[in-house]
Each structure stands twice: as structure tokens, then as C-alpha cells.
Design a protein around this motif. Structure first.
Motif, mmCIF file in Angstrom:
data_model
loop_
_atom_site.group_PDB
_atom_site.id
_atom_site.type_symbol
_atom_site.label_atom_id
_atom_site.label_comp_id
_atom_site.label_asym_id
_atom_site.label_seq_id
_atom_site.Cartn_x
_atom_site.Cartn_y
_atom_site.Cartn_z
ATOM 1 N N ILE A 123 -9.914 -3.541 -5.241
ATOM 2 C CA ILE A 123 -10.068 -2.530 -4.080
ATOM 3 C C ILE A 123 -8.747 -1.642 -4.017
ATOM 4 C CG2 ILE A 123 -11.997 -3.834 -2.852
ATOM 5 C CD1 ILE A 123 -9.785 -4.875 -0.951
ATOM 6 N N ARG A 158 -6.342 1.778 -7.517
ATOM 7 C CA ARG A 158 -5.635 2.876 -7.845
ATOM 8 C C ARG A 158 -4.691 3.304 -6.675
ATOM 9 N NH1 ARG A 158 -10.046 7.480 -8.704
ATOM 10 N NH2 ARG A 158 -11.121 6.455 -7.015
ATOM 11 N N LEU A 159 -4.409 2.424 -5.810
ATOM 12 C CA LEU A 159 -2.993 2.670 -4.891
ATOM 13 C C LEU A 159 -1.853 1.943 -5.276
ATOM 14 C CD1 LEU A 159 -5.054 1.282 -1.813
ATOM 15 C CD2 LEU A 159 -5.223 3.627 -2.917
ATOM 16 N N TYR A 169 0.591 3.123 0.331
ATOM 17 C CA TYR A 169 -0.655 2.932 0.426
ATOM 18 C C TYR A 169 -1.143 1.590 0.243
ATOM 19 C CZ TYR A 169 -2.034 7.630 1.351
ATOM 20 O OH TYR A 169 -2.039 9.123 1.976
ATOM 21 N N SER A 213 -2.643 -1.231 2.718
ATOM 22 C CA SER A 213 -3.971 -1.777 2.515
ATOM 23 C C SER A 213 -3.755 -3.224 2.364
ATOM 24 C CB SER A 213 -4.875 -1.156 1.263
ATOM 25 O OG SER A 213 -4.042 -1.446 0.147
#
Lengths: 293, 255, 357
Positions: free
Chosen positions: C116, C119-120, C124, C128
Motif C-alpha cells: 500500500i 510508490r511512497l 509520505y 502513511s
């Protein structure tokens, strides 16, 4: 209550709560854009404003409008002092250091608030009269309307400030390139402190509008999490981005609370956060991705 | 002898045609240089070849295998190594660690073997070290072996990046401005290394370079690009005397 | 002056590279092995708690220190590890199977987090993971049929092949052996190509990909390993708290893990262990400090937070490399005496460098 009225009312509640989230996110975004620091102490600054407001209005018996103004001023000052005394010392260090530093500040502030005010719950009055307004056949609480109005005015004022005024433009330049701004004779240090004070003031406004909806206690800082979610969704980028994402989160949260179980309200918000990041890894208002090589 | 072929490569960013129908052939044991002014689309071409960005259209072959649009790590595994214009090293690791990571594509042991440090993992660690030591000696980097990369001078960092690419024992080496920022002596050394790599070790080299002295000394073929298109192809003297190329570099009134 | 003398590449791969450090490890291990014979029950229990913290912080170090995936939500792995273990033990599953299942579940959870947040990166990612941990805590609290909700569940005693490890001295040896295994695994990881690939991922994803490293897979591996080790620590920890509730694994725990990593210094096993010792002793230290405070605030939670916060601020400002970094500086001074140069670790004036991508 007819379905449509329930829907519109929860929508209005969502928008007003979302406006507050948007303001908190704005507090994050302002500091982030100029210094790339995410101020994890913002939730505690917000909590401080609520406690200060309570002390001034209830304990000292000041009129509520004066107490609110004074609390905003004090929070803003505290925020500026935090920057001057602590955060400005580690400019240029990796982002991780800033995250830890502001977390440390958050702990300290929270501890001090606990020491000063204790863990009891208190209630704070709102500026708005406790009446119901009738708008197009839908009854709304005046408090909610006041939140939306204040947020709107604030956002428009900020947009004007950043787009039209000299100082606002200088701050924008600061966000683009600190070194260049310094060379252009922008007083970087003072400007950053100004940004922190502005961010603190916005958090205080959010806190003083939020406190009457909830209670003033030492869990109030937790609303920072929602502010962070909103800031990320809005790509840590712009005033309208923060407000838009804030309203989205507020509405999702309220509708989930009404139409699903209230217990799942936060979970739905978290889930939509991850869903949105999965599709837009840079947030809803993000620019280009990938580093250039 | 393997070839790296590019045909009809296009890369559009919205309305901007960064690369428009570029075709080229690079052979092993040969050096192909791409020259051209800034913004000509040179780096975009090699980013498309190495899989950092998927091209809008066109095909890339390595031998007879199509590699267009494969992920960057898949392309690296097939034996195409590259360096970067602005040096992308692992800043907080030592020179040795950086170069050893070049060996990664030859890694055969499983994570499990590594976690329990089985003999196979140990043997591979020694192999990686051997490969890296050879490169260190070859590029004369031995004295920097245990230094952290972040504190080294620009020229040494460029060398380390080249060494890391070489440690993967590639069949094709793609270099993005290998001589930029180097001193005259370092550039001379680089020219020697490039000739040696191509002629004696059979590596195909595709490089972007602005230093015409270096290009005319080492390159077997030269391609001149401007505004995403190929202006001229041929040997270095041919390309340098091409009217379009002269116009592009010097402006038309000078001709 | 001290010189390293090596005669083969294997000398560099060994875990113990200098005779002196070999001696040091032997003394440390011997002390750990025999000290329960002399120290009091209280210290035995405290030490076990520190061993378990050490495991958890090494787990955090794998993702945050090596792979640069700085998370703020590792309490999620501790919690899920503890709950899985407690629930399975409660259902009558044997200890070893239960603990390995907990490890597997946490590894899977790590992969899930990697997917999930695929790509962070950077900020970020940190945010997250924070949200992820909140969500996990929330789920642990509301999935009442499985976890007993906020009322919590009882953790059965650890019994391996009929031997009970519930007594403090047995539990001490259980956690000590667990810690030693984790240290060895982590050290093996750090000297392998995969470990270097994690470092590559941290410093430049583009370059890592251009060397054949599959960025997404390696990220998942980092989170899976980190989750597995942290979950292992969580499963062991459940035996210390006897009765687990979701609040035991809240944001405060996540931040304590981060704090420990910072105090010790990110990116080294020794640092992680130093961090575990300091964080493990922090409650004790705080109660000592609080004894000096006036009675009116002695029993409040406020001073704890202030002290935690002040320690964190102090380390970021004055000792960003952690205690291990401080020790490295002293060691460097000793080894190069009298040729020590002040400039080795000097900092230059810095401006803000953008980490926005």
C-alpha cells in the motif's frame, strides 16, 4: 427525519468539520512549503490554544471574543518561539531529523499542558450563539455555519496574501529555493519565523472552533492525525488543495458515521487515505513524479 | 557479436516531442557517441533504452530480444549498465560497497542462504569482493577502497560510478557525459579506459559527451542530435564537418 | 595507532574482525549468560524486557536504518505479533508453531504495508505508516470476536516441549537466545548482497534499479523482514504483559521504538542494542527523577512526556548520530591518537536542501 434532510445535515456537518481539518492541514502546508519541515507539534499547539482559551474565558472570566483573540495570539507566539529556539537550529538536516525534532517538541508541549491543566475535561463556548438557523428548509446549527464562514474568509485572505502582497510573494520564493531567496535579500530567518507564527495562528483558530464541538482535554491533539491525512491528500501544496481535501475527508467521515457504524468512521477515513494514495501517490493535487536524472 | 538496436524511438511529454523517431545501432567492441546541444533529447534516449521511462513509441532490441518498456532492473539484468549525468552513487556507503553492488545482477543465492550465512552465500560474498577488487585495481581506486563516497572529489566519484557499472560485467555500457567536470588529465585517462574496455574487453559503449576532443579520439561512430531528431551519423570527422551540425552549434550566419 | 591486518577477503566478511572485539563479544555474552546467578529477580525481569526491546528495535532498524524506509508505526507489528501469538496459544497451538505463525503473519503484514505504500517515500511514507499503525490498533480494538476488543485477552504461559518458561530466570534465557539469534541474522543480512541492496535502495532508487535491483521487491523484502523480526519481539513481549489490550500498542510505543533507534543511532546493531537499554531503563530513570519533584506533580503523566520529549530534542540537536555515533568518535580518537583531526566529524554550515521529488 426525512432521508434527504439527514443527508444534507450530515453533509453540512462534514463540510464544517472538514473545513477545520483543512485549516489544520494548512498549518502543516505553510511550514512545509517554506522549510520542508512537517510540524508534528501542530496538534499540541492546537490543544494549547483550546486550553488557553478556556483559562482566559472561564477561569479568568474574560469575554469570549477577547479570550479567543488572546489565545490565538499566544499560540502564534509560542509557535514562533518554538521555531526560533529549536527548529531553526537544524536547517539543512535530513527530513527525518525534523520529524523527530518536532515529535520531541510535541511530547514536551503535551507534557507541559498536562502539568499545567491536568487531565480533566472542560467545555469551551463557541463565538457563535447557540441557535438553529433555517437555510432553504434545512435546519443547521449556527456554530457550523460560523465555522464554514470563518474558514472561507481566512482562506480568501490567505490567497490574497500569497498572491498579491510583497511579503506573501517573498514567502513563496522562499518555498522554491531558500538559498536563492537569501541571495535576493529576503530576510529568510525572519520570514520563516513569520510563517511559523502564521501556522500557529491558523492551528489556534482551528482549535478554538473545534473545541466547542468536542471537549477540551488532553486528547485534542489527536485531531492532528486528520490534519496530516488531509495535508497528504492535498499534496502538501496549496491553500485550496488543503481545504478541498479537508472537506472531502470531513464529508467521508460524517457520512460513514451516519450510514455505517460510528465505530468504523475512522477506519473508513484511513482506508480512503490509502486508496487515494494508491491511485495518486503524490496526493490529489500533486505535480510531476519521479526524480530527474 | 551482439547489437543494441533502437528503431523509431519516440518520447513525447504532452505536446513536447523530446525524442522524435530516433534510430541507432550500437555494437559490442565499438564506441558510439551521441553529441548535441543541451535539450537535444540525448539523456531521454538513454533513459528510454535503460527502462527508466517507457517510450511513447519505438522498439529497442538487445541481440534479437525486444527489451522495449521492460523495467529498469530487468534491462540491467540482461547486461546493460549505465551511469548518470549527475552521479547517482550510494552516498553513505564505502567505495567498495558501491562497486560490489554492481555484482548484484550475478547474485544467485537466496535471501535465506544469506540470512543464515550458508557456505554458498559466503562463496558469493568472496566472488563479489573479487570482482570489485579487479575493478578497483583496473581503475586505480584501491587507495579509496574504504572511504565513504560522500566525501570524495568529483572526479573520483565519477570513477566509482563507472566502476560500479563495470562490476556488473555488462555487454553494453551506457555513459551519460562521463567526462563532464573532469580535469584534462582525468579526461585523458578516461579515453584510455574507454578504448581499452571496447577494444580489449569487447564491451559496447554508448555515450553522451560534449567534449569533442574525447569523442573524436575514442568514438568509432558519432550521432549528432538536435531537438529530438538525429542530424547526422558517421565517423567523428564526417559529423563534425556536416553542415547541419555546424549550423546547429554555431548558428547559420557563421557558415 | 592501531592497524587492521588482513590476509584474505574472508577476513573482511567475518563477523568478528578484530581479536579485541572478539574478546569484547565473549565478555558481553558471558556476562549475559551468567549474570542471572548473581543479580536479583527484579533485574532479571528488567533484562528480559530489554532483550525483547532489542529484538523489536533491530527489526525497526532493518527497515528504517538500512533500507531508509523510515516508519512511524512499528507498534503495529509488535501488536499483531503479540495478538497472533496470544490467540494461537489460547487456542491450544504449541508454542513454537504459534510463534513462527506470528512471525509469518507479521511478515505478511509487512508485505501488505509495502504494497500500500509502494510508490511512497520519505515524508509520505512516514505519515502513511503512522496511519497504518492507527488503523491496525483500531482493528485490534474492534474485532472483538477474535481479539476480545478493548477488554483485552490473557496470554497463556510459554511452554516449550513441556518445559515452562514462565519463571523469570527461564524467560530470561528464552529471550536471550532469541536476541542472539536475531543479532546473528541481522549481522548476516548486513554483510550480504541483499543487505547492500537495501542500502542502495536508501541512497538512490534509480541507481539501484540500474544495477538490476528490483526496487519494489526489495522494499517488500525490507518491510517483511523488519515486520517479521518486530513481530517476533512482539510475540515474546506478550508474555511480559500477561494481559494484552490494543492500547499497549499505540502511537506511544511506535514513538518509543523510533526514540530508541535515534538514541542508539540508526543503522547499526550495536546502536539498536544501546537504544534498547536506554529506552528499557527510561521508566526507571523517570521514576527516579520524579521522586525529586514536588508531591503535587509526582504522580502525573506530564513529567514523563516532558522527559521523553526533551531527550528526543536533545539527541536530534546535539547527537544526531546517537550514542553509538558518539562512541565511534571516541573510538576513532583512541585509535588514531595522537593524530586525531577535529575535522573528521566536523559539520559544515548547511542550507535547506530539497527532498521533494
Amino acid at each position: 427525519m426525512p432521508d434527504i434532510e439527514l443527508f444534507v445535515q450530515s453533509l453540512a456537518n462534514g463540510v464544517s468539520v472538514g473545513a477545520i481539518y483543512g485549516l489544520i492541514a494548512l498549518g502543516f502546508v505553510l511550514v512545509y512549503k517554506s522549510t520542508e519541515v512537517v510540524n508534528f507539534a501542530l496538534g499540541d499547539l492546537l490543544m494549547f490554544s483550546a486550553f488557553a482559551g478556556w483559562s482566559l474565558s472561564v477561569a479568568l472570566g474574560w469575554p469570549i471574543w477577547l479570550a479567543v483573540l488572546a489565545a490565538i495570539f499566544l499560540t502564534s507566539l509560542l509557535s514562533g518561539i518554538i521555531n526560533e529556539a529549536v527548529v531553526s537550529r537544524i536547517i539543512g538536516q535530513p527530513q527525518f531529523a525534523h520529524i523527530l525534532l518536532t515529535l520531541g517538541i510535541a511530547f514536551t508541549l503535551r507534557g507541559l499542558i498536562l502539568l499545567i491543566w491536568g487531565a480533566d475535561q472542560r467545555s469551551l463556548d463557541s463565538l457563535a450563539p447557540d441557535t438553529l438557523l433555517e437555510v432553504a428548509g434545512i435546519t443547521l446549527r449556527a456554530e457550523r455555519v460560523q465555522i464554514i464562514l470563518i474558514t472561507l474568509v481566512l482562506v480568501i485572505a490567505l490567497q490574497f496574501f500569497f498572491r498579491k502582497t510583497r511579503f506573501g510573494l517573498a514567502l513563496q520564493a522562499l518555498g522554491e529555493n531558500q538559498m536563492a531567496a537569501y541571495l535576493m535579500a529576503i530576510p529568510v530567518r525572519r520570514a520563516i519565523s513569520g510563517i511559523w507564527m502564521l501556522s500557529g495562528a491558523i492551528a489556534a483558530i482551528a482549535g478554538l472552533m473545534l473545541a466547542p464541538l468536542l471537549l477540551v482535554d488532553t486528547n485534542l491533539w489527536l485531531v492532528m492525525v486528520k490534519g496530516l491525512i488531509v495535508a497528504v491528500m492535498g499534496s502538501f501544496h496549496s491553500v485550496p488543495g488543503a481545504l478541498g481535501a479537508g472537506i472531502l475527508v470531513g464529508v467521508i467521515e460524517q457520512l460513514a458515521g451516519v450510514y455505517l457504524d460510528a465505530e468504523y468512521r475512522d477506519l473508513v477515513v484511513y482506508a480512503s487515505f490509502f486508496a487515494i494514495l494508491a491511485v495518486f501517490p503524490k496526493g490529489l493535487f500533486g505535480g510531476q513524479s519521479a526524480k530527474k536524472v | 557479436m551482439m547489437k543494441l538496436r533502437v528503431a523509431g524511438l519516440k518520447q513525447y511529454f504532452g505536446g513536447l516531442k523530446a525524442v522524435d523517431t530516433v534510430s541507432l545501432d550500437a555494437k559490442q567492441s565499438e564506441i558510439l557517441a551521441i553529441i548535441g546541444p543541451n535539450g537535444a533529447g540525448k539523456t531521454t534516449v538513454i533513459n528510454a533504452i535503460t527502462g527508466l521511462r517507457k517510450p511513447t513509441a519505438g522498439t529497442v532490441w538487445l541481440g534479437d530480444k525486444t527489451i522495449t518498456g521492460l523495467a529498469a532492473n530487468r534491462i540491467a539484468e540482461l547486461g546493460i549498465a549505465r551511469t548518470f549525468q549527475n552521479i547517482e552513487l550510494f552516498e553513505h556507503a564505502s567505495v567498495l560497497d558501491n562497486i560490489q553492488l554492481g555484482f548484484y545482477r550475478h547474485r544467485k543465492v537466496t535471501l535465506c542462504a544469506e540470512l543464515f550465512n550458508l557456505p554458498s552465500a559466503r562463496a558469493e560474498a568472496v566472488n563479489a569482493r573479487l570482482a570489485a577488487e579487479k575493478i578497483l585495481h583496473y581503475l586505480d581506486l584501491v587507495s579509496w577502497r574504504d572511504k565513504a563516497v560522500s566525501g570524495l572529489s568529483y572526479g573520483i566519484r565519477k570513477q566509482v560510478e563507472l566502476g560500479r557499472a563495470l562490476c556488473s560485467a555488462p555487454s553494453f555500457l551506457i555513459l551519460d557525459e562521463p567526462a563532464s567536470g573532469l580535469t584534462r588529465e582525468e579526461t585523458l585517462d578516461l579515453g584510455y579506459f574507454l578504448r581499452d574496455l571496447a577494444k580489449n574487453r569487447g564491451i559496447g559503449i554508448l555515450m553522451i559527451e560534449h567534449d569533442m576532443g574525447l569523442v573524436s579520439r575514442v568514438a568509432d561512430h558519432v550521432i549528432a542530435m538536435n531537438e529530438g531528431r538525429i542530424l547526422a551519423k558517421g565517423s567523428a570527422p564526417e559529423v563534425q564537418s556536416n553542415a547541419d551540425v555546424i549550423e546547429c552549434y554555431l548558428g547559420s550566419e557563421m557558415v | 595507532m592501531y592497524f587492521d591486518f588482513k590476509t584474505s577477503y574472508n577476513d573482511d566478511i567475518r563477523l568478528i574482525r578484530r581479536p579485541l572485539s572478539g574478546l569484547f563479544y565473549a565478555i558481553a555474552f558471558g556476562t549475559a549468560l551468567f549474570s542471572p546467578l548473581v543479580i536479583s529477580e527484579f533485574y532479571i525481569t528488567e533484562s528480559s524486557a530489554i532483550f525483547v526491546l532489542g529484538i523489536i528495535i533491530i527489526g525497526y532498524m532493518i527497515s528504517a536504518g538500512m533500507a531508509g524506509l523510515v516508519g512511524l508505526g512499528h507498534a503495529a507489528f509488535v501488536g499483531v505479533g503479540a495478538y497472533t501469538h496470544a490467540i494461537l496459544l489460547g487456542a491450544g497451538v504449541p508454542f513454537l508453531i504459534s510463534i513462527f505463525s506470528a512471525i509469518a503473519v507479521c511478515a505478511l503484514l509487512g508485505v501488505m504495508l509495502a504494497v500500500i505504500s509502494l510508490r511512497l517515500s520519505g515524508l509520505y511514507l512516514a505519515i502513511s505508516t503512522l496511519i497504518f499503525a492507527l488503523a491496525v490498533e483500531h482493528i485490534l480494538g474492534s474485532w472483538e470476536t477474535l481479539t476480545g476488543g478493548y477488554e483485552g485477552i490473557l496470554v497463556p504461559d510459554p511452554i516449550i516441549f513441556g518445559t515452562s518458561f514462565a519463571s523469570s530466570i527461564n524467560y530470561y534465557y528464552l529471550t536471550l537466545s532469541a536476541l542472539v539469534s536475531v543479532i546473528i541474522l541481522a549481522a548476516n543480512l548486513m554483510r550480504s548482497l541483499s543487505g547492500r541492496a537495501l542500502i542502495g535502495l536508501r541512497d538512490s532508487e534509480q541507481a539501484a534499479a540500474s544495477l538490476g535491483i528490483n526496487v519494489l521487491k526489495t522494499k517488500s523484502v525490507a518491510f517483511a523482514l523488519s515486520g517479521a523480526v518486530t513481530g517476533f519481539g512482539g510475540a515474546l513481549m506478550s508474555h511480559q504483559i500477561f494481559f494484552i489490550t490494543p492500547e499497549a500498542f499505540n502511537m506511544m510505543l511506535s514513538l518509543q521504538i523510533v526514540l530508541a533507534a535515534v538514541i542508539g543511532g540508526l543503522g547499526s546493531i550495536t546502536g539498536a542494542l544501546i537504544g534498547a537499554v536506554v529506552i528499557g531503563w527510561m521508566p526507571e530513570l523517570i521514576s527516579q527523577i520524579k521522586a525529586l519533584l514536588p508531591v503535587s506533580i509526582r504522580y502525573q503523566p506530564g513529567p514523563d512526556l516532558v522527559i521523553y520529549g526533551a531527550v528526543l530534542i536533545g539527541f536530534v540537536l546535539f547527537e544526531p548520530l546517537g550514542l553509538y555515533g558518539r562512541w565511534k568518535k571516541i573510538e576513532n580518537w583512541l585509535l588514531t591518537f595522537p593524530l586525531d583531526r577535529k575535522a573528521t566529524f566536523a559539520k559544515t554550515r548547511t542550507y535547506m536542501k530539497s527532498e521533494r521529488v
